[in-house]
Scaffold this active site. Structure first.
Site: not given
Ligand code: FCB
Length: 464
Positions: A79, A123, A168, A307, A309, A365
């Site tokens: 990607r 992005h 995002e 995405n 985390y 992500e």
């Molecule tokens: C996300 C972003 C990506 C990168 C990661 C760590 O929020 O989409 O570009 O910075 O965090």
């Protein structure tokens, strides 16, 4: 790639990797201004960094070597994003053929290596000239973006089967742009926001969702036969004290703003009432015309990019925007992007299955960085066991949700390479491959081998 194969990938973004900021006729984006002119990283982390050179992915020789590493890793998907001002230097009008050629060649290079390209159109690198005209605050942004997207569909849509309109949106508009605003105004805490700022940003996010819908319509009008989606930053909200009614209410609103708002917008074409009311309280001008919602309903995404985390632990706190502090991290060893909870990813994927009609999902992500403790050099090796463990456990969570019926089509790690991490510049490493930012030398870390083993174990045994 055999059709229907699960996609094992990694993700990147133009401004974070390309460099070549003045090469090949590229125009400027707001991030060139944030970094070079407004010195945003200096204000946030105390060192002055830019993405001017990044990790040099604009260079073809470098990029061919990078693709060879992707093959070693066993990726069948990659990607990346297109820099809007590289193909349209002013954001609209004049086309920069060298920019189009660069992306077209990169797509061909990936395909020649058996790697499926997933192309993000936006992005965060909004063209600087259009940003001065208000960016997403200007309703004309809907047409600006759609026309740029149309150009990209025409240029590479014959070879690209997966487009992602935006990355995002919430972080772009409610985080990065607000930090830039605070830096410009020399406010002492660049990362402290007010509810009024949130209220002011709300119409911009609305215009972005409308631009997304207009772009989906354009994709269908061109009869492109791939899939188009959007990548949302999703983060389950957990009250710090589930017995405290204020924490529970704050978590509910945080869930509304960061999860339900974008999910309802792109999957259902509606907005949650509690979120609209909370933002309207700080910006009476925030109104959502029925006609806009109708456009969104008529043009829903083909797939959802997730995405993920970490979850957000939320505490009621009137000093934070909308009365909610969502930045708490109880972990002793802290990852940059929040508490490590793979079970929250699993729960999120089942929630999308159950509450949003089980749409096709791509994890666009997922990844981690922990700082120097997890970047340990040992002769030629770089040990990053925490990152490797993070990836392993999140892949397991993903596959478990898939086995339970969630329609998951792929998984992408953020990121293959260490790169330019926005407000943190080069001070945060997320890569499975170490990059020496002075020499551009690449060196795989242990997590590279861990991900290669995971892919080898699962690839071929799974249809999607
Ligand atoms: C996300 C972003 C990506 C990168 C990661 C760590 O929020 O989409 O570009 O910075 O965090």
């Amino acid at each position: 790639m055999a059709d229907g194969e699960f996609l094992w990938g990694a993700a990147s973004a133009a401004y974070q990797v390309e460099g070549g900021w003045r090469e090949g006729g590229r125009g400027l984006s707001k991030w060139d201004v944030y970094t070079n002119d407004e010195r945003i990283t200096e204000a946030v982390v105390g060192v002055q960094h830019t993405g001017n050179d990044a990790i040099n992915a604009y260079d073809r020789a470098q990029s061919l070597k990078d693709i060879a590493l992707m093959r070693d890793l066993g990726l069948n998907a990659y990607r990346f994003s297109v820099s809007w001002p590289r193909v349209l230097p002013d954001g609209t009008g004049r086309v920069n053929q060298a920019g189009l050629d660069y992306y077209s060649r990169f797509v061909d290079d990936l395909l020649a290596a058996g790697i499926t390209p997933l192309v993000t159109l936006y992005h965060w690198d909004f063209p600087a000239g259009l940003f001065r005209k208000g960016g997403w605050h200007n309703r004309d942004s809907v047409g600006w973006f759609r026309d740029y997207a149309a150009l990209m569909f025409e240029a590479v849509g014959d070879r690209v089967g997966h487009f992602i309109t935006m990355n995002e949106p919430f972080i772009d508009i409610f985080y990065m742009d607000l930090i830039a605003e605070n830096v410009r105004a020399s406010r002492p805490g660049p990362r402290c926001f007010t509810s009024q700022q949130y209220g002011r940003q709300a119409p911009a996010l609305h215009n972005l969702f409308l631009a997304h819908a207009a772009t989906v319509a354009e994709y269908r009008r061109q009869r492109q036969n791939g899939m188009i989606g959007i990548a949302l930053p999703l983060s389950p909200a957990i009250p710090v004290d589930p017995g405290n009614a204020d924490d529970v209410a704050a978590a509910r609103l945080v869930d509304g703003v960061i999860n339900r708002w974008p999910l309802d917008a792109v999957v259902k074409g509606s907005y949650p009432d509690d979120v609209v009311a909370a933002l309207k309280a700080h910006n009476p001008d925030f109104a959502v015309p029925d006609a806009d919602l109708a456009t969104m309903q008529a043009n829903r995404a083909d797939f959802l990019g997730v995405n993920f985390y970490s979850p957000a632990y939320v505490r009621a706190d009137p000093t934070h925007p909308l009365g909610a502090d969502r930045d708490l991290n109880p972990d002793t060893v802290k990852a940059f992007n929040g508490p490590v909870r793979p079970e929250a990813l699993h729960g999120l994927l089942l929630r999308i299955r159950d509450e949003y009609g089980n749409p096709p999902v791509m994890i666009t992500e997922n990844g981690a960085g922990f700082g120097d403790i997890d970047e340990v050099r040992d002769g030629g090796a770089i040990h990053d066991p925490l990152r490797a463990d993070y990836i392993r456990r999140h892949v397991e969570a993903t596959l478990q949700a898939k086995a339970e019926g969630a329609d998951i089509r792929g998984y992408m790690v953020w990121s293959l390479f260490d790169n330019f991490e926005w407000i943190q510049g080069y001070t945060r490493r997320f890569g499975m491959v170490h990059v020496d930012f002075d020499t551009q030398a690449r060196r795989p870390k242990d997590s590279f081998n861990a991900y290669r083993d995971l892919i080898a174990r699962h690839r071929g045994t799974m249809a999607r």
